[in-house]
Design an enzyme around this catalytic site. Structure first.
Site, short mmCIF file in Angstrom:
data_model
loop_
_atom_site.label_atom_id
_atom_site.label_comp_id
_atom_site.label_asym_id
_atom_site.label_seq_id
_atom_site.Cartn_x
_atom_site.Cartn_y
_atom_site.Cartn_z
N PHE A 18 40.76 41.04 44.86
CA PHE A 18 41.39 42.32 45.23
C PHE A 18 42.40 42.20 46.36
CE2 PHE A 18 38.11 42.42 48.56
CZ PHE A 18 38.86 42.88 49.63
N LYS B 26 42.93 38.23 34.27
CA LYS B 26 41.88 39.23 34.53
C LYS B 26 42.05 39.69 35.97
CE LYS B 26 38.26 40.20 36.06
NZ LYS B 26 38.06 41.31 37.03
N GLU C 79 39.10 44.52 39.32
CA GLU C 79 38.88 45.91 38.87
C GLU C 79 39.17 46.91 39.99
OE1 GLU C 79 36.79 43.55 39.40
OE2 GLU C 79 34.83 44.22 40.12
N SER D 281 35.36 35.25 45.88
CA SER D 281 34.31 34.85 46.83
C SER D 281 33.67 33.53 46.39
CB SER D 281 33.25 35.95 46.90
OG SER D 281 32.66 36.09 45.62
N CYS E 79 42.05 35.31 52.98
CA CYS E 79 41.19 34.12 53.02
C CYS E 79 41.68 33.14 54.08
CB CYS E 79 41.15 33.45 51.66
SG CYS E 79 42.75 32.83 51.19
N GLU F 72 31.46 34.91 56.27
CA GLU F 72 32.76 35.56 56.07
C GLU F 72 32.56 37.06 56.23
OE1 GLU F 72 34.52 35.47 52.04
OE2 GLU F 72 36.44 35.17 53.03
#
Ligand code: NAD
Length: 485
Positions: free
Chosen positions: A150, A174, A177, A227, A282, A376
């Protein structure tokens, strides 16, 4: 609902998924409903796969110098629609408009790299025996998949789309969402740029569609960014089905600040690294290790952090759950004895009460065993630990299971080199808070931040998206006789 329901993109057309299951797409900026996204099924994937497979026949046979013409045009379309795409990116992700503009500019840089691929994949040829030539060529794999997170709704899809497709593959993308809207716009721009139907397809969804991608025998390679927990699942499942896989995971990036660091520049860089994109990068600085006495630099970091205002120069975090998770990390550290120097909990933006904002947070006197030191957090939070020596700082950095990035702030070149050599991370910065390698250098971490061989962007991506064909030829048998003739 601001936008029409999101559709899959198959064979150059936006189509409904066969699934009735949908999720809401909410803007983190104000909590408004933007759209609904379908949770596609294995049947939707099959339709995308058939389209991609059919398109591969002629796309893979189109010379690369022709294929990249699409990306020259795509680059100019990204430039034309930069503002519109940046607005959409901010709306669905919550980052500031300026951060979204930078994200689209990075998409342009990634596309420029793809247009240079013909120069980099010329292959090799050598007369290995008299009259006998060996030749290697990079050939595309077939239908490949890219599963994205995301936090960069436009950039991470552009880590894979231009290179994989310019190299002759057909792709099933993909999107996350949580942020499915930018990918639809990217597909529309590529169609306008002349990409043939079926070369890029999009299936939306969550776990079910990702599992179907990993299992489908028609998909040759899977790239994943997200992740570490899911990277492990995807890497294992895709390779179990004999696919090539590269899965980039989460991070816990350490900044080491030495007493000779330039105070103002260091403070600005640390504050920008921990809070940029609301800490949802990240490559964000998440832990800082002060070596020796760096109190005055920490004071300056707090000063800089206080200039970062939610809703003004700081965007929102992705969801209510995310805001709660980040705030609970801060509360837990406080209970364990850490000192909150700048507290971003309970941030409110006037007129955007349903937005999900967390203010910049500086936590001092963190010890290496605390969760804020190890895990994280993915929010605008920096956890400061202190050591007496560089080796102690390196021991903390090395002990962390992740290995995306690490940075050092110092004016001592020898010490910087010492740390570059010993930090256990794929991307190292010296006086740089977010050490993202720019094209043509490749992007990729180490340890639990990446599973698979090679990197995802730059020259390294050529190896991932192609296989080598080796041919040995002899046209003039009379030209010589030797052991190979
Ligand atoms: P995520 O792992 O939750 O989701 C990533 C993708 O996996 C999404 O498309 C999602 O739909 C899918 N997914 C989620 N759960 C799944 C499951 N159980 N099985 C199969 N598929 C599943 O990650 P996110 O929250 O979207 O993104 C944030 C994470 O991504 C952070 O950890 C961040 O560090 C990481 N990230 C890493 C890099 C890198 O280069 N290493 C870059 C960007 C983001």
């Amino acid at each position: 609902m601001k936008y029409a329901p999101v559709q899959n993109y198959i064979n150059g057309t936006f189509v409904n998924s066969g699934s009735q299951r949908t999720l809401d797409v909410i803007s983190p900026l104000d909590g408004n409903l933007l759209s609904k996204v379908p949770m596609s099924t294995a049947k939707d994937l099959d339709a995308a796969l058939q389209a991609a497979k059919a398109a591969f026949v002629s796309w893979s046979r189109t010379p690369i110098k022709e294929r990249v013409q699409v990306f020259f045009r795509y680059k100019t379309l990204l430039e034309r629609d930069l503002k519109q795409l940046a607005e959409l990116c901010s709306e669905e992700n919550g980052k500031t408009f300026g951060e979204s503009v930078a994200e689209i500019e990075k998409c342009i840089e990634l596309t420029e790299f793809a247009t240079s691929l013909p120069q980099l994949v010329t292959g090799e040829i050598l007369e290995v025996s008299k009259g006998v030539e060996c030749r290697t060529e990079h050939v595309p794999l077939g239908v490949v998949a890219s599963i994205v997170p995301f936090n960069f709704p436009a950039m991470v899809p552009n880590w894979t789309i231009p290179n994989a497709i310019a190299l002759g593959n057909c792709m099933i993308l993909k999107p996350s969402e949580k942020v499915p809207l930018c990918c639809g716009k990217i597909a529309a721009l590529l169609k306008e740029a002349g990409l043939p139907d079926g070369v890029l397809n999009i299936v939306h969804g969550d776990v079910e569609i990702v599992e179907a991608i990993c299992d489908h025998p028609g998909i040759e390679a899977v790239s994943f960014v997200g992740s570490t927990k899911v990277a492990k699942i995807v890497y294992q499942r895709a390779t179990q089905h004999y696919k090539r896989a590269l899965a980039l995971g989460g991070a816990k990036n350490h900044l080491m600040v030495l007493p000779d660091a330039i105070p103002g520049m260091t403070a600005q860089n640390v504050a920008a690294s921990m809070s940029g994109c609301a800490g949802q990068r990240c490559m964000a600085a998440s832990a800082m290790i002060g070596v020796g006495n760096v109190d005055s630099i920490i004071d300056k970091i707090c000063e800089e952090a206080r200039k970062i205002i939610p809703g003004e120069n700081l965007g929102a975090v992705i969801s209510k759950e995310s805001k709660e998770r980040i705030e609970s990390y801060i509360t837990e550290a406080e209970k364990q004895g850490a000192k909150i120097l700048v507290d971003g909990r309970n941030a409110n933006v006037k007129g955007k009460e349903n937005g999900t904002y967390v203010g910049p947070t500086v936590i001092d006197y963190v010890t290496p065993n605390m969760s804020v030191a190890k895990e994280e957090i993915f929010g605008p939070v920096i956890s400061i630990m202190r050591t007496n020596t560089v080796d102690e700082a390196l021991a903390i950095e090395n002990a962390n299971p992740y290995g995306n990035a690490a940075s050092v702030f110092t004016q001592n070149g020898g010490m910087a080199r010492y740390i570059i050599d010993r930090a256990s991370a794929g991307m190292i910065g010296v006086n740089v808070g977010v050490p993202v390698p720019r094209e043509p250098f490749s992007f990729g971490g180490w340890n639990e931040s990446k599973f698979g061989v090679g990197d995802i962007t730059g020259k390294s991506s050529i190896e991932f998206w192609t296989k080598l064909k080796k041919s040995t030829t002899k046209w003039n048998p009379e030209s010589g006789v030797n052991w190979m003739s």
